[in-house]
Design an enzyme around this catalytic site. Sequence first.
Site, PDB file in Angstrom:
ATOM      1  N   SER A   1      -8.660   2.599   8.747  1.00  0.00           N
ATOM      2  CA  SER A   1      -9.059   3.299   9.985  1.00  0.00           C
ATOM      3  C   SER A   1     -10.182   2.572  10.731  1.00  0.00           C
ATOM      4  O   SER A   1     -10.182   2.531  11.970  1.00  0.00           O
ATOM      5  CB  SER A   1      -9.486   4.731   9.665  1.00  0.00           C
ATOM      6  OG  SER A   1      -8.415   5.434   9.100  1.00  0.00           O
ATOM      7  N   HIS A  60      -9.168   4.784  -2.309  1.00  0.00           N
ATOM      8  CA  HIS A  60      -8.484   4.831  -1.007  1.00  0.00           C
ATOM      9  C   HIS A  60      -9.378   5.593  -0.025  1.00  0.00           C
ATOM     10  O   HIS A  60     -10.417   6.134  -0.398  1.00  0.00           O
ATOM     11  CB  HIS A  60      -7.141   5.554  -1.161  1.00  0.00           C
ATOM     12  CG  HIS A  60      -6.097   4.691  -1.770  1.00  0.00           C
ATOM     13  ND1 HIS A  60      -4.998   4.243  -1.068  1.00  0.00           N
ATOM     14  CD2 HIS A  60      -5.998   4.151  -3.004  1.00  0.00           C
ATOM     15  CE1 HIS A  60      -4.263   3.488  -1.866  1.00  0.00           C
ATOM     16  NE2 HIS A  60      -4.842   3.412  -3.051  1.00  0.00           N
ATOM     17  N   GLY A  61      -8.945   5.629   1.225  1.00  0.00           N
ATOM     18  CA  GLY A  61      -9.620   6.473   2.210  1.00  0.00           C
ATOM     19  C   GLY A  61     -11.096   6.152   2.354  1.00  0.00           C
ATOM     20  O   GLY A  61     -11.924   7.058   2.490  1.00  0.00           O
ATOM     21  N   GLY A 113      -7.584   8.421   7.018  1.00  0.00           N
ATOM     22  CA  GLY A 113      -7.675   8.684   8.452  1.00  0.00           C
ATOM     23  C   GLY A 113      -9.104   8.676   8.973  1.00  0.00           C
ATOM     24  O   GLY A 113     -10.063   8.453   8.233  1.00  0.00           O
ATOM     25  N   ASP A 124       2.858   5.021  -5.446  1.00  0.00           N
ATOM     26  CA  ASP A 124       2.097   6.252  -5.244  1.00  0.00           C
ATOM     27  C   ASP A 124       3.008   7.450  -5.472  1.00  0.00           C
ATOM     28  O   ASP A 124       3.681   7.930  -4.566  1.00  0.00           O
ATOM     29  CB  ASP A 124       1.508   6.281  -3.826  1.00  0.00           C
ATOM     30  CG  ASP A 124       0.691   7.556  -3.590  1.00  0.00           C
ATOM     31  OD1 ASP A 124       0.613   8.390  -4.520  1.00  0.00           O
ATOM     32  OD2 ASP A 124       0.150   7.708  -2.483  1.00  0.00           O
ATOM     33  N   ASP A 171       0.847  -1.190   0.000  1.00  0.00           N
ATOM     34  CA  ASP A 171       0.000   0.000   0.000  1.00  0.00           C
ATOM     35  C   ASP A 171       0.891   1.251   0.000  1.00  0.00           C
ATOM     36  O   ASP A 171       1.806   1.372   0.838  1.00  0.00           O
ATOM     37  CB  ASP A 171      -0.858  -0.045   1.287  1.00  0.00           C
ATOM     38  CG  ASP A 171      -1.958   1.007   1.296  1.00  0.00           C
ATOM     39  OD1 ASP A 171      -2.401   1.411   0.215  1.00  0.00           O
ATOM     40  OD2 ASP A 171      -2.374   1.389   2.418  1.00  0.00           O
ATOM     41  N   HIS A 172       0.652   2.151  -0.919  1.00  0.00           N
ATOM     42  CA  HIS A 172       1.396   3.423  -0.983  1.00  0.00           C
ATOM     43  C   HIS A 172       2.917   3.260  -1.038  1.00  0.00           C
ATOM     44  O   HIS A 172       3.644   3.908  -0.268  1.00  0.00           O
ATOM     45  CB  HIS A 172       1.025   4.335   0.207  1.00  0.00           C
ATOM     46  CG  HIS A 172      -0.390   4.802   0.166  1.00  0.00           C
ATOM     47  ND1 HIS A 172      -0.847   5.772  -0.691  1.00  0.00           N
ATOM     48  CD2 HIS A 172      -1.469   4.399   0.874  1.00  0.00           C
ATOM     49  CE1 HIS A 172      -2.148   5.955  -0.519  1.00  0.00           C
ATOM     50  NE2 HIS A 172      -2.563   5.124   0.423  1.00  0.00           N
ATOM     51  N   GLU A 219      -1.578   5.940  -8.932  1.00  0.00           N
ATOM     52  CA  GLU A 219      -2.566   6.926  -8.463  1.00  0.00           C
ATOM     53  C   GLU A 219      -2.447   8.234  -9.226  1.00  0.00           C
ATOM     54  O   GLU A 219      -1.359   8.737  -9.479  1.00  0.00           O
ATOM     55  CB  GLU A 219      -2.391   7.178  -6.952  1.00  0.00           C
ATOM     56  CG  GLU A 219      -3.375   8.222  -6.413  1.00  0.00           C
ATOM     57  CD  GLU A 219      -3.457   8.275  -4.880  1.00  0.00           C
ATOM     58  OE1 GLU A 219      -3.238   7.240  -4.231  1.00  0.00           O
ATOM     59  OE2 GLU A 219      -3.739   9.373  -4.361  1.00  0.00           O
ATOM     60  N   ILE A 234      -9.612  -0.047   3.243  1.00  0.00           N
ATOM     61  CA  ILE A 234     -10.125   0.220   4.590  1.00  0.00           C
ATOM     62  C   ILE A 234      -9.042  -0.096   5.622  1.00  0.00           C
ATOM     63  O   ILE A 234      -8.544  -1.222   5.690  1.00  0.00           O
ATOM     64  CB  ILE A 234     -11.386  -0.629   4.858  1.00  0.00           C
ATOM     65  CG1 ILE A 234     -12.491  -0.239   3.860  1.00  0.00           C
ATOM     66  CG2 ILE A 234     -11.856  -0.471   6.303  1.00  0.00           C
ATOM     67  CD1 ILE A 234     -13.719  -1.113   3.887  1.00  0.00           C
TER      68      ILE A 234
END
Length: 311
Positions: free
Chosen positions: A259, A213-214, A181, A104, A82-83, A134, A257
């Site tokens: 957070s 994302h997020g 976040g 990313d 991830d990232h 991205e 997912i």
Amino acid sequence: MPLVTSTEMFKKAYEGGYAIGAFNVNNMEIIQGITEAAKECKSPVILQVSKGARAYANRTYLVKLVEAAEIETGLPIVLHLDHGDSFETCKSCIDDGFTSVMIDASSKPFEENIAITKQVVEYAHAHGVVVEAELGTLAGVEDEVNVSAEDSSYTRPEDVQEFVNRTGCDSLAIAIGTSHGAYKFKPGTKPQLRFDILEEVQKRLPGFPIVLHGSSSVPQDYVQMVNTYGGHMPDAIGVPEDQLREASKLAVCKINIDSDLRLAMTGTIRKYFHDHPGDFDPRQYLKPARANIKELVKHKIVDVLGSDNKI
Ligand code: G3H
Ligand code: 13P
Ligand code: ZN
């Protein structure tokens, strides 16, 4: 079945109008909670490791734990970086057995993003690994990078075809209003993802898998649990789950997912210590945390992603 890439998963998800959950993992209990849920729901799943998670657990443990989950469940599992922030990080994960990596470079200028993504794609494809890239930037915090709301920007649909054609990436993360976040939107506001951008991207890249994302929804019962038992989380709401379900029916094939899992784990452990102040055996408080992660992931798979009964 060994760890798999997301190629087949995304093809079926696109055609079937659902999305695959990509859950961040940092330790054994999180991996067990997610994969036990996926097994019960007969759902494919992506387990993703951030650079920070890899630094926390070291480069070997999470790979071996994910391999153990695959042996235990027999599920099709993708192990995804991830990232990834550089060619070197991506290369190191590919060399370690990851089946998918994200590069990313979204904060870099367009041409630089293309150049670094292309370099990763060449190495990854030569090793049978797929690449997520991205375009557009999300607000929020990931690892040491903190992007303010003013510096975030929606993806420009007019850029996506050129980017995908020139880089050869296998999936594309876009910015349509989600952010990283637990503090995404103010309570009382009505979050609205930019479906017009998603639809325009889909028109320009028919059949191509899009990533969100997020996408945590910040369950208020867990926020309350954290706060009731000594935490201090500011009031905030997440991405509405009905909008994620809607996105899953369109070109979005992967929904990230993290957070929500953190909230479930932390809320559960805080409550456990309140109820059992004398306990000090880690198994006693990690067990209910694992169980609640499992329940949360089952809910996501069945009610949000629609990926149940797909294997
Ligand atoms: O998007 C970032 C993920 O939530 C991972 O977070 O970098 O703190 O592990 P982390
Ligand atoms: P959340 O912070 O919304 O869970 O997003 C996680 C994510 O995008 C990981 O890449
Ligand atoms: Zn992310």
